[in-house]
Scaffold this motif. Structure first.
Motif: not given
Length: 267
Positions: A214-218
């Motif tokens: 939800t936007g946190w993954m590198p």
């Protein structure tokens, strides 16, 4: 604690005079989040929605807060026929769960389903976790879950067999100790409710959705998770939302006291 009400009167199911049941969903602060996905799915299935958010948490995370998100989410729920209210709530404060239920009941009535997708999640391991961070994780992820469930059980007034409790959990602990440990406590608290609230006919289940970006993954994390998942993709908020929707339905009422893996089979 602030509120934003999209409808002044409870909505009704199409073609029915019966009022829509009310779900309280925690952790709905971003339009791309799992909580928002659950809220939209339940609204589409005929639920009214009260939800909580806590902007200071998003502000200190890498993705940052999303200005206007609660208004966008509320409008999307209203378009699906739901009455809705948004409550800013610091769940690290032990007085907050009771205040949230007070506000929801004042504005919308009794809660039939409690869905907990809130969390405190800061990466740290055995050697670098601070006492302050450890305590905050347990306050938000474990203690607040207990207090929310306690308020739900004390106030539940709907028909026997219709009550639902669903919490979102995680088994990630390596390099993420306080998050994983406190989510483990959340599991036990939730599953206890399946037995201790049996006299109310309330079901209680925990869902482990696996890695959902939800936007946190590198990018390297995304690639690793895709490679490790037999179905060859990441989970989505909609994947989790569909399972929550089923558990909250009449057809899902027999599933109780379970820790459910909804993660695509990731190793």
């Amino acid at each position: 604690m602030t509120t934003n009400t999209a409808h002044d009167q409870p909505a009704h199911q199409e073609g029915s005079s019966a009022e829509r049941p009310l779900a309280l969903i925690t952790g709905v602060g971003r339009t791309v989040g799992i909580g928002a996905g659950i809220a939209r799915r339940l609204a589409a299935s005929g639920w009214d929605i009260a939800f909580t958010y806590w902007t200071p948490y998003d502000d200190r995370m890498s993705w940052g807060s999303e200005p206007g998100a609660t208004d966008v989410i509320s409008r999307s729920l209203a378009e699906l026929g739901a009455s809705t209210t948004a409550i800013e709530a610091d769940l690290a404060d032990p007085d907050t769960p009771a205040r949230v239920f007070d506000e929801v009941e004042r504005q919308m009535g009794s809660v039939t389903a409690l869905v907990m997708s809130h969390c405190e999640s800061v990466d740290s391991g055995l050697l670098d976790t601070t006492v302050e961070s450890f305590d905050r994780h347990f306050a938000v992820n474990a203690r607040a879950t207990w207090l929310l469930i306690r308020e739900f059980g004390r106030r539940f007034a709907a028909e026997r067999g219709t009550g639902r409790i669903v919490s979102l959990t995680s088994d990630h602990t390596v390099g993420n100790l306080p998050y994983g440990a406190s989510k483990g406590a959340l599991d036990r608290i939730t599953l206890a409710a399946a037995h201790e609230l049996a006299h109310l006919g309330v079901s209680a289940n925990a869902i482990n959705p696996g890695p959902v970006d939800t936007g946190w993954m590198p990018e390297e994390v995304r690639e690793h998770c895709v490679r490790s998942t037999p179905l060859g993709r990441l989970g989505t908020p909609q994947d989790t939302a569909h399972l929550v929707d089923f558990l909250c339905s009449r057809e899902g009422g027999w599933i109780n006291g379970q820790l459910l893996m909804s993660n695509g089979g990731i190793a």
